[in-house]
Design a protein around this motif. Structure first.
Motif, mmCIF file in Angstrom:
data_model
loop_
_atom_site.group_PDB
_atom_site.id
_atom_site.type_symbol
_atom_site.label_atom_id
_atom_site.label_comp_id
_atom_site.label_asym_id
_atom_site.label_seq_id
_atom_site.Cartn_x
_atom_site.Cartn_y
_atom_site.Cartn_z
ATOM 1 N N GLU A 1 39.785 1.072 -17.698
ATOM 2 C CA GLU A 1 39.681 0.321 -18.948
ATOM 3 C C GLU A 1 38.526 -0.679 -18.913
ATOM 4 O O GLU A 1 37.824 -0.851 -19.906
ATOM 5 C CB GLU A 1 40.994 -0.416 -19.246
ATOM 6 C CG GLU A 1 42.164 0.495 -19.544
ATOM 7 C CD GLU A 1 42.120 1.077 -20.942
ATOM 8 O OE1 GLU A 1 41.335 0.621 -21.786
ATOM 9 O OE2 GLU A 1 42.885 2.027 -21.192
ATOM 10 N N ALA A 2 38.315 -1.334 -17.764
ATOM 11 C CA ALA A 2 37.256 -2.337 -17.662
ATOM 12 C C ALA A 2 35.878 -1.725 -17.912
ATOM 13 O O ALA A 2 35.036 -2.321 -18.581
ATOM 14 C CB ALA A 2 37.300 -3.007 -16.291
ATOM 15 N N LYS A 3 35.653 -0.540 -17.384
ATOM 16 C CA LYS A 3 34.354 0.129 -17.555
ATOM 17 C C LYS A 3 34.328 1.022 -18.791
ATOM 18 O O LYS A 3 33.304 1.613 -19.102
ATOM 19 C CB LYS A 3 34.031 0.974 -16.326
ATOM 20 C CG LYS A 3 33.785 0.171 -15.077
ATOM 21 C CD LYS A 3 33.454 1.092 -13.915
ATOM 22 C CE LYS A 3 33.239 0.314 -12.638
ATOM 23 N NZ LYS A 3 33.004 1.198 -11.492
ATOM 24 N N GLN A 4 35.469 1.141 -19.461
ATOM 25 C CA GLN A 4 35.623 2.025 -20.621
ATOM 26 C C GLN A 4 35.205 3.453 -20.289
ATOM 27 O O GLN A 4 34.418 4.086 -20.996
ATOM 28 C CB GLN A 4 34.855 1.500 -21.821
ATOM 29 C CG GLN A 4 35.414 0.214 -22.355
ATOM 30 C CD GLN A 4 34.781 -0.174 -23.672
ATOM 31 O OE1 GLN A 4 33.669 0.207 -23.986
ATOM 32 N NE2 GLN A 4 35.520 -0.944 -24.456
ATOM 33 N N THR A 5 35.735 3.949 -19.196
ATOM 34 C CA THR A 5 35.460 5.324 -18.789
ATOM 35 C C THR A 5 36.783 6.055 -18.584
ATOM 36 O O THR A 5 37.824 5.439 -18.355
ATOM 37 C CB THR A 5 34.658 5.392 -17.470
ATOM 38 O OG1 THR A 5 35.445 4.836 -16.411
ATOM 39 C CG2 THR A 5 33.353 4.646 -17.575
ATOM 40 N N GLY A 6 36.706 7.351 -18.660
ATOM 41 C CA GLY A 6 37.889 8.149 -18.404
ATOM 42 C C GLY A 6 37.613 9.610 -18.669
ATOM 43 O O GLY A 6 36.591 9.968 -19.260
ATOM 44 N N SER A 7 38.510 10.431 -18.204
ATOM 45 C CA SER A 7 38.392 11.870 -18.401
ATOM 46 C C SER A 7 39.602 12.376 -19.160
ATOM 47 O O SER A 7 40.691 11.812 -19.059
ATOM 48 C CB SER A 7 38.292 12.586 -17.049
ATOM 49 O OG SER A 7 37.127 12.187 -16.362
ATOM 50 N N MET A 8 39.382 13.434 -19.915
ATOM 51 C CA MET A 8 40.441 14.063 -20.694
ATOM 52 C C MET A 8 40.523 15.529 -20.318
ATOM 53 O O MET A 8 39.514 16.122 -19.945
ATOM 54 C CB MET A 8 40.134 13.987 -22.193
ATOM 55 C CG MET A 8 40.055 12.601 -22.769
ATOM 56 S SD MET A 8 41.591 11.683 -22.701
ATOM 57 C CE MET A 8 42.700 12.734 -23.605
ATOM 58 N N TYR A 9 41.707 16.106 -20.433
ATOM 59 C CA TYR A 9 41.853 17.542 -20.246
ATOM 60 C C TYR A 9 42.676 18.124 -21.375
ATOM 61 O O TYR A 9 43.447 17.424 -22.030
ATOM 62 C CB TYR A 9 42.505 17.877 -18.896
ATOM 63 C CG TYR A 9 43.990 17.567 -18.842
ATOM 64 C CD1 TYR A 9 44.931 18.500 -19.256
ATOM 65 C CD2 TYR A 9 44.435 16.337 -18.390
ATOM 66 C CE1 TYR A 9 46.284 18.210 -19.219
ATOM 67 C CE2 TYR A 9 45.783 16.038 -18.349
ATOM 68 C CZ TYR A 9 46.704 16.986 -18.764
ATOM 69 O OH TYR A 9 48.043 16.689 -18.739
ATOM 70 N N SER A 10 42.496 19.404 -21.592
ATOM 71 C CA SER A 10 43.281 20.132 -22.573
ATOM 72 C C SER A 10 43.468 21.557 -22.067
ATOM 73 O O SER A 10 42.490 22.252 -21.805
ATOM 74 C CB SER A 10 42.570 20.133 -23.919
ATOM 75 O OG SER A 10 43.340 20.851 -24.859
ATOM 76 N N ILE A 11 44.706 21.952 -21.918
ATOM 77 C CA ILE A 11 45.037 23.323 -21.553
ATOM 78 C C ILE A 11 45.071 24.131 -22.843
ATOM 79 O O ILE A 11 45.645 23.686 -23.835
ATOM 80 C CB ILE A 11 46.398 23.386 -20.826
ATOM 81 C CG1 ILE A 11 46.352 22.548 -19.534
ATOM 82 C CG2 ILE A 11 46.801 24.835 -20.541
ATOM 83 C CD1 ILE A 11 47.705 22.286 -18.904
ATOM 84 N N VAL A 12 44.461 25.298 -22.847
ATOM 85 C CA VAL A 12 44.478 26.139 -24.041
ATOM 86 C C VAL A 12 45.885 26.723 -24.168
ATOM 87 O O VAL A 12 46.344 27.465 -23.291
ATOM 88 C CB VAL A 12 43.412 27.247 -23.966
ATOM 89 C CG1 VAL A 12 43.492 28.147 -25.182
ATOM 90 C CG2 VAL A 12 42.022 26.629 -23.847
ATOM 91 N N VAL A 13 46.573 26.344 -25.260
ATOM 92 C CA VAL A 13 47.966 26.740 -25.471
ATOM 93 C C VAL A 13 48.145 27.343 -26.857
ATOM 94 O O VAL A 13 47.309 27.169 -27.739
ATOM 95 C CB VAL A 13 48.929 25.540 -25.309
ATOM 96 C CG1 VAL A 13 48.902 24.994 -23.890
ATOM 97 C CG2 VAL A 13 48.617 24.437 -26.315
#
Length: 172
Positions: free
Chosen positions: A90-102
């Protein structure tokens, strides 16, 4: 990380669009590529079209996606959860997201080799990228695509089908 949640929804919508269109069009198959590589190439082509730049399938992120798929998809292919975030700072405003094809019931969608071979049609990639871009520009979603620094696609072979999980990292 409200922006990441919106981005994940867009990513899932694009992934579902890609799967729904597999029956539209043919194309010749690639020589010496596995089904996993073909799926990854098709989704990377969509990422490149949408982002307007050349993208590399990030090796480290791809390895994380494979681990997430293994943990979140049951033997009957029920995915839980189907998308999420990880590596959030949160401090660096970074992150990763994932999505499984469903599918619409939350089961991971597996493609046969014949279906995978249909993914290499350039018009198909253009159509899916167009839908994805339109969704990103809609009032419901506002994502600064320039902040996506890494993308990855993992094709996973289970039995006679290939499954897909997509991911990206946003920084700043």
């Amino acid at each position: 990380m409200k922006m990441l949640k919106k981005a994940a929804a867009v990513l899932l919508a694009a992934a579902m669009s890609l799967v729904m269109l597999t029956a539209c069009g043919g194309g010749s198959s690639s020589v010496a590529k596995t089904d996993e590589q073909k799926v990854e190439d098709a989704y990377m082509a969509v990422f490149e079209e949408v982002l307007g730049k050349e993208c590399t399938n990030d090796v480290a992120l791809k390895a994380q996606l494979k681990d997430i798929f293994a943990k979140n998809v049951a033997d009957d292919n029920k995915a839980n959860p189907t998308m999420g975030d990880f590596n959030i700072d949160e401090a660096k405003q970074t992150g990763s997201m994932y999505s499984i094809v469903v599918d619409d019931k939350g089961y991971a969608v597996g493609l046969t080799s014949d279906e995978v071979n249909q993914l290499n049609n350039p018009q198909f990639v253009k159509d899916v990228a167009g839908q994805y871009s339109a969704l990103l520009k809609s009032d419901a979603v506002s994502i600064d695509m320039s902040k996506i620094t890494k993308v990855a696609v993992a094709g996973i072979k289970k039995g006679d089908k290939t499954y897909t999980i997509l991911g990206f990292t946003i920084e700043g």
